[in-house]
Design a protein around this motif. Structure first.
Motif, PDB file in Angstrom:
ATOM      1  N   LEU A 119       0.649  -1.096   0.086  1.00 23.19           N
ATOM      2  CA  LEU A 119       0.091  -0.016   0.055  1.00 23.19           C
ATOM      3  C   LEU A 119       0.807   1.118  -0.051  1.00 23.19           C
ATOM      4  N   LYS A 120       1.993   1.157   0.566  1.00 24.86           N
ATOM      5  CA  LYS A 120       2.887   2.317   0.801  1.00 24.86           C
ATOM      6  C   LYS A 120       3.545   2.538  -0.657  1.00 24.86           C
ATOM      7  N   GLU A 121       3.761   1.815  -1.526  1.00 26.44           N
ATOM      8  CA  GLU A 121       4.132   2.077  -3.039  1.00 26.44           C
ATOM      9  C   GLU A 121       2.915   2.654  -3.752  1.00 26.44           C
ATOM     10  N   ALA A 122       1.897   2.221  -3.680  1.00 22.54           N
ATOM     11  CA  ALA A 122       0.780   2.728  -4.327  1.00 22.54           C
ATOM     12  C   ALA A 122       0.582   4.205  -3.793  1.00 22.54           C
ATOM     13  N   GLN A 123       0.482   4.383  -2.548  1.00 27.29           N
ATOM     14  CA  GLN A 123      -0.152   5.565  -2.015  1.00 27.29           C
ATOM     15  C   GLN A 123       1.276   6.812  -2.473  1.00 27.29           C
ATOM     16  N   THR A 124       2.588   6.367  -2.466  1.00 27.12           N
ATOM     17  CA  THR A 124       3.621   6.940  -2.958  1.00 27.12           C
ATOM     18  C   THR A 124       3.273   7.635  -4.317  1.00 27.12           C
ATOM     19  N   ASP A 125       3.128   6.745  -5.306  1.00 21.95           N
ATOM     20  CA  ASP A 125       2.745   7.111  -6.594  1.00 21.95           C
ATOM     21  C   ASP A 125       1.585   7.934  -6.818  1.00 21.95           C
ATOM     22  N   LEU A 126       0.495   7.664  -5.979  1.00 21.12           N
ATOM     23  CA  LEU A 126      -0.783   8.541  -6.121  1.00 21.12           C
ATOM     24  C   LEU A 126      -0.359  10.111  -5.623  1.00 21.12           C
ATOM     25  N   ASP A 127       0.438  10.049  -4.408  1.00 22.27           N
ATOM     26  CA  ASP A 127       0.634  11.415  -4.041  1.00 22.27           C
ATOM     27  C   ASP A 127       1.430  12.168  -5.200  1.00 22.27           C
ATOM     28  N   ARG A 128       2.345  11.669  -5.825  1.00 21.27           N
ATOM     29  CA  ARG A 128       3.303  12.046  -6.756  1.00 21.27           C
ATOM     30  C   ARG A 128       2.431  12.691  -7.795  1.00 21.27           C
ATOM     31  N   ILE A 129       1.302  11.938  -8.401  1.00 21.55           N
ATOM     32  CA  ILE A 129       0.544  12.242  -9.385  1.00 21.55           C
ATOM     33  C   ILE A 129      -0.340  13.559  -9.071  1.00 21.55           C
ATOM     34  N   ARG A 130      -0.747  13.656  -7.711  1.00 18.08           N
ATOM     35  CA  ARG A 130      -1.450  14.691  -7.131  1.00 18.08           C
ATOM     36  C   ARG A 130      -0.534  15.954  -7.233  1.00 18.08           C
ATOM     37  N   ALA A 131       0.606  15.809  -6.771  1.00 19.30           N
ATOM     38  CA  ALA A 131       1.619  16.809  -6.641  1.00 19.30           C
ATOM     39  C   ALA A 131       2.040  17.522  -8.039  1.00 19.30           C
ATOM     40  N   LEU A 132       1.976  16.514  -9.171  1.00 14.33           N
ATOM     41  CA  LEU A 132       2.255  16.832 -10.422  1.00 14.33           C
ATOM     42  C   LEU A 132       0.888  17.833 -10.830  1.00 14.33           C
ATOM     43  N   LEU A 133      -0.295  17.435 -10.956  1.00 13.18           N
ATOM     44  CA  LEU A 133      -1.448  17.997 -11.145  1.00 13.18           C
ATOM     45  C   LEU A 133      -1.438  19.749 -10.428  1.00 13.18           C
ATOM     46  N   GLY A 134      -0.613  19.658  -9.420  1.00 11.46           N
ATOM     47  CA  GLY A 134      -0.704  20.880  -8.881  1.00 11.46           C
ATOM     48  C   GLY A 134       0.454  21.955  -9.207  1.00 11.46           C
ATOM     49  N   VAL A 135       1.249  21.219 -10.281  1.00  9.90           N
ATOM     50  CA  VAL A 135       2.306  22.170 -10.677  1.00  9.90           C
ATOM     51  C   VAL A 135       1.746  23.503 -11.203  1.00  9.90           C
ATOM     52  N   PRO A 136       1.106  23.346 -12.205  1.00  9.46           N
ATOM     53  CA  PRO A 136       0.449  24.509 -12.901  1.00  9.46           C
ATOM     54  C   PRO A 136      -0.627  25.499 -11.872  1.00  9.46           C
ATOM     55  N   ASP A 137      -0.840  26.714 -12.167  1.00  8.46           N
ATOM     56  CA  ASP A 137      -1.800  27.371 -11.707  1.00  8.46           C
ATOM     57  C   ASP A 137      -3.013  27.013 -11.858  1.00  8.46           C
ATOM     58  N   ALA A 138      -4.300  27.114 -11.067  1.00  5.35           N
ATOM     59  CA  ALA A 138      -5.331  26.719 -11.401  1.00  5.35           C
ATOM     60  C   ALA A 138      -5.954  27.704 -12.449  1.00  5.35           C
ATOM     61  N   ASP A 139      -5.494  28.695 -12.919  1.00  2.89           N
ATOM     62  CA  ASP A 139      -5.913  29.458 -14.029  1.00  2.89           C
ATOM     63  C   ASP A 139      -4.981  29.395 -15.309  1.00  2.89           C
ATOM     64  N   ASP A 140      -4.307  28.549 -15.448  1.00  2.26           N
ATOM     65  CA  ASP A 140      -3.330  28.170 -16.528  1.00  2.26           C
ATOM     66  C   ASP A 140      -4.057  26.904 -17.156  1.00  2.26           C
ATOM     67  N   PRO A 141      -4.866  26.942 -18.178  1.00  2.00           N
ATOM     68  CA  PRO A 141      -5.300  25.945 -18.708  1.00  2.00           C
ATOM     69  C   PRO A 141      -4.384  25.202 -19.711  1.00  2.00           C
ATOM     70  N   ASP A 142      -3.622  26.053 -20.340  1.00  2.00           N
ATOM     71  CA  ASP A 142      -2.373  25.453 -21.164  1.00  2.00           C
ATOM     72  C   ASP A 142      -1.435  24.485 -20.457  1.00  2.00           C
ATOM     73  N   GLY A 143      -1.048  25.138 -19.227  1.00  2.00           N
ATOM     74  CA  GLY A 143      -0.219  24.113 -18.212  1.00  2.00           C
ATOM     75  C   GLY A 143      -0.876  22.993 -17.761  1.00  2.00           C
ATOM     76  N   ILE A 144      -2.200  23.189 -17.123  1.00  2.00           N
ATOM     77  CA  ILE A 144      -2.883  21.984 -17.156  1.00  2.00           C
ATOM     78  C   ILE A 144      -2.919  20.943 -18.066  1.00  2.00           C
ATOM     79  N   GLU A 145      -3.179  21.419 -19.325  1.00  2.00           N
ATOM     80  CA  GLU A 145      -2.965  20.413 -20.388  1.00  2.00           C
ATOM     81  C   GLU A 145      -1.952  19.794 -20.577  1.00  2.00           C
ATOM     82  N   GLN A 146      -0.655  20.518 -20.418  1.00  2.00           N
ATOM     83  CA  GLN A 146       0.573  19.879 -20.578  1.00  2.00           C
ATOM     84  C   GLN A 146       0.805  18.642 -19.322  1.00  2.00           C
TER      85      GLN A 146
END
Length: 559
Positions: free
Chosen positions: A60-87
């Motif tokens: 479960l620890k391995e699965a949760q680590t990757d899930l947290d990493r994916i959520r962090a990647l989704l938070g890289v662009p600003d919420a008002d940056d549609p092009d960045g979110i699409e990238q």
């Protein structure tokens, strides 16, 4: 956005064969089954849903680590940056489709903020091509890099991803080059042997002609003669790659340069040797040169110049032989930079060969732009050459090409440096002198200046070297006559009471007193000899210069 981890197994019902899924009774055991993750991704432009799904985690620890990493990647662009979110979304979809590891968040954030493509897979070959197009500098250096990329780098590692290039890939590439050298050597040997066998077959007779025809056909099917890739060439290949990867680091495409850490055999410059009688005899007997770099003795140099005295380019060969100009510098010398009244010339331009094209350029280094004094004989040679050129100009009339060069073609056009080398070799072969390169006349000029007593600083200025180390280690060598004179002078520095070379004859003779020995030695010395045996006549800095010299690989652009 929603995301979750869950555990499942692939057990099936014994009767129906359907997967048991979450109803499997063994799921109560922690080690049964595997963990999976699911993360909702931003919707597509048409409103359809997207998700990142991955299974196969053992804990479960391995699965949760990757899930947290994916959520962090989704938070890289600003919420008002549609092009960045699409990238970022496109990147995660690509990772899921390729089953690739989830990328590092900090690395993606750095690339995202620097405006780099997140989903592209730039290869080494693509980057080398891009880097070469933007490279600035001398055309000859750019051509050298282009050749390294086209012949070696692109075919061997061009397909690899730039960000995944490692030291091991480069080590394997150079090992493959070494293996190819063995094949080239075997192929060259086989072709040379076949050509020699063909030369032994007589021309006359039907059977002989048939045999010769078959042998020629077999030779045509063989690989042509090829050059080995030596240590110096490998160093140049690595230098090109290292420069390209440093540029990639500067543009934040990669963070590590493997070319800076691959180990190669150090390239050793060939030691120059003087064509002594013994070495000439060996060359005539075997056809082998003692070294890739050979220097003529003064007598041999004089024989060549005497033979070439009536040649149209005699002045060029004379100038290189005595004042050490590079081939391109001699071909590019301008009359406006030649002051025969003051017995000086200024080296300000050179002709450089790129492939087969010739272009004008400045000297290769700042030190290369220099002023050189001319001896009276060289001045006379150039004056005669100028008079002949004036006559040629009148004869050609409107067909004369005014380039302002000291040495030109018959119609005044630029000389092609490669054709000058070819002409030099033809003149040398006509009188059977041992082979040297045209550039080796420059080595000979340094050697003559050295023997004449010039110190290393004077020779450095004459040759246009940026460092005196190059002059000392590469160009100055002792002629046998000079070497012998120093050896004799050194031997005379030690006072002896007994001549050991005549020890056997003097065994039965009466002992000679010390006073008698001194008087005998003084009587045998020349009137003008000093206590140093004449060694004071030899310039100290040059007397202890290296006895050997080395030369660069490329004749036209050598030091």
């Amino acid at each position: 956005m929603k995301g979750s981890t869950y555990r499942r197994c692939y057990c099936r019902d014994a009767d129906t064969g359907k997967p048991l899924g979450k109803s499997c009774p063994k799921l109560t055991t922690r080690k049964h089954g595997t963990y999976s993750i699911r993360q909702e991704l931003p919707q597509r432009a048409d409103g359809t849903r997207r998700a990142f799904n991955r299974a196969g985690y053992t804990t479960l620890k391995e699965a949760q680590t990757d899930l947290d990493r994916i959520r962090a990647l989704l938070g890289v662009p600003d919420a008002d940056d549609p092009d960045g979110i699409e990238q970022i979304t496109d990147l995660l979809e690509q990772v899921a489709d390729e089953k690739a590891p989830v990328p590092d968040v900090d690395e993606v954030r750095r690339r995202f903020r620097s405006g780099q493509d997140l989903t592209g897979r730039l290869t080494v070959g693509e980057w080398l091509e891009t880097w070469l197009k933007g490279k600035k500098g001398r055309q000859s250096a750019i051509s050298r890099d282009e050749r390294s990329i086209r012949v070696h780098l692109a075919p061997r590692i061009g397909h690899l991803r730039l960000d995944r290039l490692r030291v091991v890939h480069l080590s394997e590439m150079f090992e493959a080059i070494a293996d190819a050298n063995v094949e080239i050597a075997e192929s060259n040997t086989a072709r040379r042997r076949a050509i020699n066998d063909l030369a032994m077959v007589p021309w006359k007779g039907f059977e002989n002609r048939t045999r010769r025809k078959e042998m020629k056909a077999a030779i045509e099917q063989m690989q042509p003669f090829r050059y080995n890739v030596g240590p110096s060439t490998c160093q140049r290949i690595r230098s090109t790659l290292r420069a390209a990867l440093n540029s990639a680091i500067a543009q934040q495409l990669i963070t590590f340069n493997p070319a800076a850490h691959v180990e190669l055999t150090a390239g050793k410059r060939p030691k120059a040797q003087v064509w002594t009688d013994e070495r000439i005899a060996h060359w005539e007997r075997t056809g082998e040169k003692p070294s890739a770099v050979m220097v003529w003795t003064p007598r041999q140099t004089g024989a060549f110049l005497d033979h070439a005295a009536g040649d149209r380019l005699y002045g060029l060969f004379h100038l290189i032989a005595f004042r050490g100009l590079r081939r391109g510098e001699a071909c590019g010398q301008l009359w406006t930079d030649t002051n025969l009244e003051a017995s000086r010339i200024t080296v300000a331009k050179q002709l450089v060969v790129d492939g087969w094209e010739v272009y004008e350029d400045d000297p290769k280094t700042d030190a290369g732009a220099r002023t050189i004094a001319l001896d009276s004989e060289t001045v006379a040679v150039l004056e005669r050459h100028r008079s002949q050129q004036d006559k040629d100009r009148e004869e050609w009339g409107d067909g004369w090409v005014e380039t302002g060069r000291v040495f030109t073609c018959e119609n005044g056009a630029w000389l092609h440096p490669a054709k000058v080398t070819r002409h030099f070799n033809e003149l040398r072969e006509e009188i059977g002198l041992p082979p040297i390169r045209l550039h080796d006349l420059r080595h000979g000029a340094a050697t003559l200046a050295h023997a004449a007593g010039a110190d290393l600083k004077d020779i450095q200025e004459m040759l246009g070297h940026s460092s005196i180390t190059i002059t000392a280690d590469t160009y100055t060598s002792l002629l046998p006559e000079t070497d012998l004179a120093i050896a004799e002078a050194a031997a005379r520095l030690v006072p002896r009471t007994r001549n050991v070379t005549r020890a056997d004859k003097a065994a039965d003779a009466e002992p000679i007193s010390s006073d008698d020995a001194d008087r005998s030695r003084e009587a045998s010395m020349p009137d003008r000899a000093d206590l140093l045996g004449g060694i004071s006549e030899i310039s100290a800095p040059s007397a202890h210069a290296p006895l050997t010299q080395t030369a660069p690989d490329d004749e036209s652009e050598a030091a």
